[in-house]
Design an enzyme around this catalytic site. Structure first.
Site, PDB file in Angstrom:
ATOM      1  N   ASP A  34       0.833  -1.202   0.000  1.00  0.00           N
ATOM      2  CA  ASP A  34       0.000   0.000   0.000  1.00  0.00           C
ATOM      3  C   ASP A  34       0.870   1.255   0.000  1.00  0.00           C
ATOM      4  OD1 ASP A  34      -2.030  -1.695   0.188  1.00  0.00           O
ATOM      5  OD2 ASP A  34      -2.770  -1.012   2.147  1.00  0.00           O
ATOM      6  N   LYS A 117      -9.440   4.480   9.542  1.00  0.00           N
ATOM      7  CA  LYS A 117      -9.619   4.156   8.113  1.00  0.00           C
ATOM      8  C   LYS A 117      -9.412   2.648   7.986  1.00  0.00           C
ATOM      9  CE  LYS A 117      -8.396   5.570   3.459  1.00  0.00           C
ATOM     10  NZ  LYS A 117      -8.129   4.264   2.864  1.00  0.00           N
ATOM     11  N   LYS A 307      -2.700   9.139   6.660  1.00  0.00           N
ATOM     12  CA  LYS A 307      -2.153   7.785   6.617  1.00  0.00           C
ATOM     13  C   LYS A 307      -1.130   7.558   7.740  1.00  0.00           C
ATOM     14  CE  LYS A 307      -3.630   5.512   3.353  1.00  0.00           C
ATOM     15  NZ  LYS A 307      -3.443   5.188   2.060  1.00  0.00           N
TER      16      LYS A 307
HETATM   17  S1  IVH Z   1     -15.696   7.878   4.173  1.00  0.00           S
HETATM   18  C1  IVH Z   1     -16.241  10.242   0.152  1.00  0.00           C
HETATM   19  N1  IVH Z   1     -14.885   6.679   6.320  1.00  0.00           N
HETATM   20  O1  IVH Z   1     -11.479   4.640   2.451  1.00  0.00           O
HETATM   21  C2  IVH Z   1     -15.414   9.421   1.054  1.00  0.00           C
HETATM   22  N2  IVH Z   1     -14.091   5.861   4.208  1.00  0.00           N
HETATM   23  O2  IVH Z   1     -10.029   6.155   0.331  1.00  0.00           O
HETATM   24  C3  IVH Z   1     -16.232   8.430   1.730  1.00  0.00           C
HETATM   25  N3  IVH Z   1     -12.645   3.917   4.385  1.00  0.00           N
HETATM   26  O3  IVH Z   1     -13.608   4.064  -0.266  1.00  0.00           O
HETATM   27  C4  IVH Z   1     -15.491   7.491   2.522  1.00  0.00           C
HETATM   28  N4  IVH Z   1     -12.693   3.733   6.580  1.00  0.00           N
HETATM   29  O4  IVH Z   1     -13.346   2.212   1.464  1.00  0.00           O
HETATM   30  C5  IVH Z   1     -14.824   6.714   4.978  1.00  0.00           C
HETATM   31  N5  IVH Z   1     -14.269   5.710   8.324  1.00  0.00           N
HETATM   32  C6  IVH Z   1     -14.216   5.735   6.993  1.00  0.00           C
HETATM   33  C7  IVH Z   1     -13.454   4.800   6.246  1.00  0.00           C
HETATM   34  C8  IVH Z   1     -13.422   4.912   4.846  1.00  0.00           C
HETATM   35  C9  IVH Z   1     -12.219   3.203   5.448  1.00  0.00           C
HETATM   36  C10 IVH Z   1     -12.282   3.615   2.973  1.00  0.00           C
HETATM   37  C11 IVH Z   1     -13.448   3.480   2.038  1.00  0.00           C
HETATM   38  C12 IVH Z   1     -13.220   4.506   0.986  1.00  0.00           C
HETATM   39  C13 IVH Z   1     -11.745   4.722   1.089  1.00  0.00           C
HETATM   40  C14 IVH Z   1     -11.380   6.071   0.552  1.00  0.00           C
END
Ligand code: IVH
Length: 317
Positions: A34, A117, A307
């Site tokens: 990643d 995340k 990150k």
């Molecule tokens: S919000 C418009 N919240 O991260 C953005 N995403 O790089 C909406 N992800 O596609 C995403 N944890 O798969 C959001 N607490 C979190 C998250 C999260 C993991 C992932 C998700 C998204 C990616 C974006």
């Protein structure tokens, strides 16, 4: 460097990222880490910023994912499923806030909803009158794969929500993942837990999906017929009351200093979690402000992923 040379270098990087996108999204078998992927993406974006003549429709600044596989029926997302911009240090966060304040054209105070995340696969769940009707993968952000039966095998995903508070129609989004302990049992088959989740979720036969204990944590919404949440943190509470699992590390935090402090603590704390996370997401908590800020072509202006430092994300587990 000569213009032609820069263009050539840029094109090669685009070609490389598209190869790795295919390996990751379509084949579920990435060949780079990643951190290496993020670095490549950052290099491309920096080249584009520096040399305005560089432009490619396949650039990561114009696309968010990969075309859905041919194995499943396609499903157009009513609201695009976008990506998040990345921040790697304090300076990136300062620039993020600066851009927000510039965009809003005035000084304003705001809180952030801070969430882990989760390093899994995002999924979209449409509930009509409380009944899970469509379950869809992200795909390329515009169109995903209709994988309702597979998603229904996940115990954390309610098939029916009887709470009268739920809008007539709402699309809940969250992350499908495999816990570290469960991944240990099948790690001979996959490079990491996320690929295992992706591969399992996209099995043609839902019985195959049900053999692996997939989990789901909910964190946002797409289309909703009734928008009554004032803050993202209120919405997260609502999700819990509807029977979803949300992260118990979600916080509301004000100011970059506090964000950085929380992030520093989480750099090590993440290894105690029973699932992989690759950063923290900071979202402007106030939904009205989110709406005013809107989106760029591939990410919201009101959120950023901070990150964690590279490489040891998997090796220390
Ligand atoms: S919000 C418009 N919240 O991260 C953005 N995403 O790089 C909406 N992800 O596609 C995403 N944890 O798969 C959001 N607490 C979190 C998250 C999260 C993991 C992932 C998700 C998204 C990616 C974006």
């Amino acid at each position: 460097m000569e213009k032609e040379e820069i263009k050539k270098k840029y094109k090669l990087k685009i070609k490389k990222i598209n190869k790795h996108n295919k390996l990751y999204y379509e084949d579920s078998s990435p060949e780079i880490s990643d951190a290496e992927y993020d670095f490549l993406k950052k290099e491309i974006i920096e080249l584009e910023k520096k040399y305005s003549y560089l432009n490619n429709s396949k650039s990561p600044s114009n696309s968010v994912g990969f075309k859905p596989s041919k194995n499943f029926e396609k499903f157009k997302h009513r609201v695009q499923m976008l990506s998040l911009s990345n921040a790697f240090d304090r300076e990136d966060l300062v620039n993020f806030e600066k851009k927000i304040l510039n965009f809003l054209n005035k000084k304003i105070q705001f809180d952030y909803s801070v969430e882990p995340k989760i390093d899994g696969i995002s999924a979209s769940l449409t509930y009509i009158n409380g009944v899970l009707t469509y379950g869809v993968s992200r795909g390329d952000g515009n169109e995903g794969e209709l994988i309702t039966s597979n998603l229904k095998t996940i115990k954390d995903i309610p098939n029916k929500i009887s709470n009268s508070n739920i809008p007539k129609e709402i699309e809940i989004r969250g992350e499908v993942f495999i816990e570290k302990k469960d991944f240990q049992k099948i790690n001979y088959k996959f490079a990491n837990a996320r690929n295992a989740a992706s591969g399992t979720l996209r099995q043609k036969d839902p019985r195959e999906t049900s053999k692996i204990p997939l989990k789901f944590i909910a964190y946002t919404y797409g289309y909703t017929s009734d928008e009554k949440f004032k803050n993202q943190s209120d919405f997260l509470k609502e999700l819990k009351s509807w029977g979803f699992i949300t992260s118990n590390h979600n916080q509301v935090i004000k100011g970059i200093d506090e964000l950085v402090r929380f992030h520093q603590k989480f750099e090590t704390k993440r290894f105690d979690l029973n699932y992989d996370i690759d950063g923290l997401v900071y979202k402007i908590n106030n939904i009205e402000l989110q709406k005013r800020l809107g989106f760029t072509s591939n990410a919201p202006r009101w959120a950023i992923a901070h990150k964690f430092s590279a490489d040891h994300a998997y090796s220390e587990i």
